[in-house]
Motif scaffolding. Structure first.
Motif, mmCIF file in Angstrom:
data_model
loop_
_atom_site.group_PDB
_atom_site.id
_atom_site.type_symbol
_atom_site.label_atom_id
_atom_site.label_comp_id
_atom_site.label_asym_id
_atom_site.label_seq_id
_atom_site.Cartn_x
_atom_site.Cartn_y
_atom_site.Cartn_z
ATOM 1 N N LEU A 127 -0.741 -28.409 -6.092
ATOM 2 C CA LEU A 127 -1.117 -27.052 -6.510
ATOM 3 C C LEU A 127 -0.141 -26.022 -5.964
ATOM 4 N N ASN A 128 0.581 -26.367 -4.882
ATOM 5 C CA ASN A 128 1.585 -25.450 -4.341
ATOM 6 C C ASN A 128 2.706 -25.198 -5.340
ATOM 7 N N ILE A 129 2.904 -26.130 -6.280
ATOM 8 C CA ILE A 129 3.919 -25.917 -7.316
ATOM 9 C C ILE A 129 3.544 -24.701 -8.155
ATOM 10 N N ILE A 130 2.253 -24.537 -8.395
ATOM 11 C CA ILE A 130 1.776 -23.393 -9.180
ATOM 12 C C ILE A 130 1.674 -22.136 -8.327
ATOM 13 N N THR A 131 1.119 -22.271 -7.124
ATOM 14 C CA THR A 131 0.784 -21.093 -6.324
ATOM 15 C C THR A 131 1.806 -20.761 -5.246
ATOM 16 N N GLY A 132 2.735 -21.677 -4.964
ATOM 17 C CA GLY A 132 3.663 -21.488 -3.860
ATOM 18 C C GLY A 132 4.881 -20.653 -4.230
ATOM 19 N N SER A 133 5.921 -20.780 -3.427
ATOM 20 C CA SER A 133 7.131 -19.972 -3.586
ATOM 21 C C SER A 133 8.020 -20.527 -4.692
ATOM 22 N N PRO A 134 8.971 -19.719 -5.212
ATOM 23 C CA PRO A 134 9.916 -20.219 -6.220
ATOM 24 C C PRO A 134 10.698 -21.448 -5.763
ATOM 25 N N SER A 135 10.968 -21.555 -4.469
ATOM 26 C CA SER A 135 11.714 -22.721 -3.980
ATOM 27 C C SER A 135 10.929 -24.008 -4.211
ATOM 28 N N GLU A 136 9.583 -23.943 -4.132
ATOM 29 C CA GLU A 136 8.744 -25.114 -4.431
ATOM 30 C C GLU A 136 8.930 -25.544 -5.880
ATOM 31 N N ARG A 137 9.004 -24.567 -6.773
ATOM 32 C CA ARG A 137 9.129 -24.892 -8.193
ATOM 33 C C ARG A 137 10.545 -25.382 -8.529
ATOM 34 N N ARG A 138 11.561 -24.844 -7.862
ATOM 35 C CA ARG A 138 12.921 -25.370 -8.079
ATOM 36 C C ARG A 138 13.012 -26.810 -7.575
ATOM 37 N N LYS A 139 12.385 -27.087 -6.448
ATOM 38 C CA LYS A 139 12.371 -28.450 -5.908
ATOM 39 C C LYS A 139 11.698 -29.396 -6.903
ATOM 40 N N TYR A 140 10.657 -28.929 -7.556
ATOM 41 C CA TYR A 140 9.957 -29.739 -8.550
ATOM 42 C C TYR A 140 10.858 -30.046 -9.743
ATOM 43 N N MET A 141 11.540 -29.035 -10.268
ATOM 44 C CA MET A 141 12.470 -29.263 -11.384
ATOM 45 C C MET A 141 13.521 -30.300 -11.010
ATOM 46 N N ASP A 142 14.108 -30.106 -9.831
ATOM 47 C CA ASP A 142 15.204 -30.977 -9.393
ATOM 48 C C ASP A 142 14.743 -32.416 -9.222
ATOM 49 N N ALA A 143 13.520 -32.602 -8.692
ATOM 50 C CA ALA A 143 13.020 -33.955 -8.435
ATOM 51 C C ALA A 143 12.855 -34.748 -9.734
ATOM 52 N N ILE A 144 12.562 -34.068 -10.817
ATOM 53 C CA ILE A 144 12.470 -34.742 -12.124
ATOM 54 C C ILE A 144 13.865 -35.051 -12.655
ATOM 55 N N LEU A 145 14.733 -34.049 -12.635
ATOM 56 C CA LEU A 145 16.023 -34.173 -13.320
ATOM 57 C C LEU A 145 17.010 -35.085 -12.609
ATOM 58 N N VAL A 146 16.911 -35.233 -11.274
ATOM 59 C CA VAL A 146 17.812 -36.181 -10.599
ATOM 60 C C VAL A 146 17.464 -37.618 -10.968
ATOM 61 N N GLN A 147 16.232 -37.840 -11.473
ATOM 62 C CA GLN A 147 15.829 -39.190 -11.871
ATOM 63 C C GLN A 147 16.224 -39.513 -13.313
ATOM 64 N N THR A 148 16.592 -38.506 -14.075
ATOM 65 C CA THR A 148 16.898 -38.745 -15.494
ATOM 66 C C THR A 148 18.344 -38.467 -15.859
ATOM 67 N N ASP A 149 19.113 -37.866 -14.938
ATOM 68 C CA ASP A 149 20.477 -37.455 -15.283
ATOM 69 C C ASP A 149 21.358 -37.516 -14.041
ATOM 70 N N LYS A 150 22.251 -38.505 -13.986
ATOM 71 C CA LYS A 150 23.150 -38.651 -12.835
ATOM 72 C C LYS A 150 24.009 -37.402 -12.643
ATOM 73 N N ASN A 151 24.434 -36.802 -13.738
ATOM 74 C CA ASN A 151 25.299 -35.629 -13.634
ATOM 75 C C ASN A 151 24.568 -34.423 -13.061
ATOM 76 N N TYR A 152 23.238 -34.413 -13.169
ATOM 77 C CA TYR A 152 22.476 -33.283 -12.630
ATOM 78 C C TYR A 152 22.607 -33.220 -11.119
ATOM 79 N N LYS A 153 22.439 -34.340 -10.451
ATOM 80 C CA LYS A 153 22.572 -34.373 -8.986
ATOM 81 C C LYS A 153 23.989 -33.992 -8.578
ATOM 82 N N ARG A 154 24.973 -34.505 -9.296
ATOM 83 C CA ARG A 154 26.373 -34.204 -8.983
ATOM 84 C C ARG A 154 26.648 -32.703 -9.127
ATOM 85 N N ASN A 155 26.157 -32.126 -10.209
ATOM 86 C CA ASN A 155 26.381 -30.701 -10.437
ATOM 87 C C ASN A 155 25.599 -29.834 -9.463
#
Length: 354
Positions: A127-155
């Motif tokens: 629920l902190n993803i919804i109610t917490g700080s923007p950094s929580e939501r950026r961390k959420y985006m990144d955690a999904i995309l590093v698993q689906t796109d190797k270039n995302y982590k590199r970039n």
């Protein structure tokens, strides 16, 4: 996608732990404080190369030890892999550590390591993803995309390095009135890598906006207006130029994906500010279901599902929705006691965590 065996050394409260997880549904039971969540944290870290809850990597290390190692035998559509991640404390530095990753006993970069094994974790803290700080939501985006796109982590790694270097130059300009001839190079790097990051995030949110409303409707049994808005702090040559003097005064980069955010609207109201806990929980569950399907779409394989003591937080309809997908992928569940509804699942293997 499956985790066959997990091995932990000095991982939080687990000094040494070996678990056979080669089952369709694994139920980890034990008293509060036994370390059930820590096991899920280790499994998730083997997906992304980062802890889902620690602020610093070294927080995963048992307080009596100098290092921690998480290793696993995993299987995906390409074959079987031996994954290992080690975090080592740097002496005389409070929050600094080094990280080593190996695949089949061969040292690999974090970019090569992340995404070989995929997982999605759902816990009450989400629920902190919804109610917490923007950094929580950026961390959420990144955690999904590093698993689906190797270039995302590199970039992402290259972008954050460029932002740090650019910030140093902005500070030099502000305090010493020199360095303007250096800023162009790092501005170009920020633009190059930041553009890629935001393109991938846009793709993710396009998917969420197509799938989230129908998923919420299925969960709740009624039509509900749900929209997820990607609040992109767009990086462009024009915006970087426009804000350069403001950035000099602030001594920091004000434009780019490191300042992105998103918000969710439920029946046209901001869910974070006006949604009830029940509504937030319902939408978060729907978002997690969409996350599973997005990773499956991108990788042609369903990720392992990690459920951390969530059933006490869900009503009967939502428990039923989770129950219906337990066998669609390997699922690892934590609970203080075996949930009654799992008694009908003959393929459930219980492990007591002491």
């Amino acid at each position: 996608m499956k985790i066959l065996e997990l091995r932990l050394a000095n991982f939080r409260n687990h000094k040494k732990l070996i678990l056979n997880l080669d089952y369709e549904i694994v139920l980890l039971t034990g008293a509060n404080g036994a370390g059930k969540t820590n096991i899920l944290e280790a499994v998730y870290a083997l997906s992304t190369g980062k802890s889902i809850k620690a602020k610093y990597d070294r927080d995963m290390i048992n307080y009596t030890a100098r290092f921690t190692t998480a290793g696993a035998d995993i299987e995906n559509s390409s074959g079987k892999y031996l994954l290992e991640m080690q975090v080592i404390k740097e002496p005389d530095a409070s929050n600094i550590s080094s990280k080593k990753t190996k695949v089949n006993k061969v040292p690999k970069s974090l970019v090569s390591f992340s995404g070989i094994f995929n997982s999605v974790m759902f816990s009450p803290e989400d629920l902190n993803i919804i109610t917490g700080s923007p950094s929580e939501r950026r961390k959420y985006m990144d955690a999904i995309l590093v698993q689906t796109d190797k270039n995302y982590k590199r970039n992402t790694s290259a972008y954050l390095k460029a932002v740090r270097q650019r910030n140093k130059i902005l500070e030099k300009i502000a305090e010493e009135n020199r360095g303007r001839d250096e800023i162009g190079y790092w501005t170009k790097k920020c633009l190059e890598h930041g553009t890629y990051i935001q393109e991938q995030r846009e793709k993710l949110f396009d998917y969420f906006n197509k799938k989230l409303p129908e998923t919420v409707e299925k969960l709740n049994g009624k039509d509900t207006a749900v929209e997820i808005k990607y609040l992109m702090n767009e990086i462009s040559e024009e915006r970087l130029k426009k804000h350069e003097e403001h950035e000099v005064h602030a001594k920091t980069t004000l434009v780019g994906p490191h300042r992105d955010d998103f918000c969710i609207f439920h029946n046209k109201h901001n869910l974070s500010e006006f949604g009830s806990r029940g509504e937030q929980r319902s939408v978060m569950l729907a978002l997690k279901l969409c996350e599973i399907n997005y990773i499956e779409q991108e990788n042609d394989e369903r990720p392992v599902l990690l459920l951390d003591d969530i059933f006490s937080e869900l009503d009967e309809n939502h428990r039923s929705s989770v129950f219906n997908i337990l066998e669609q992928q390997q699922t690892i569940i934590t609970s203080t006691e075996p949930p009654d509804f799992l008694s009908t699942k003959s393929n459930t293997h219980e492990i007591k965590v002491l």
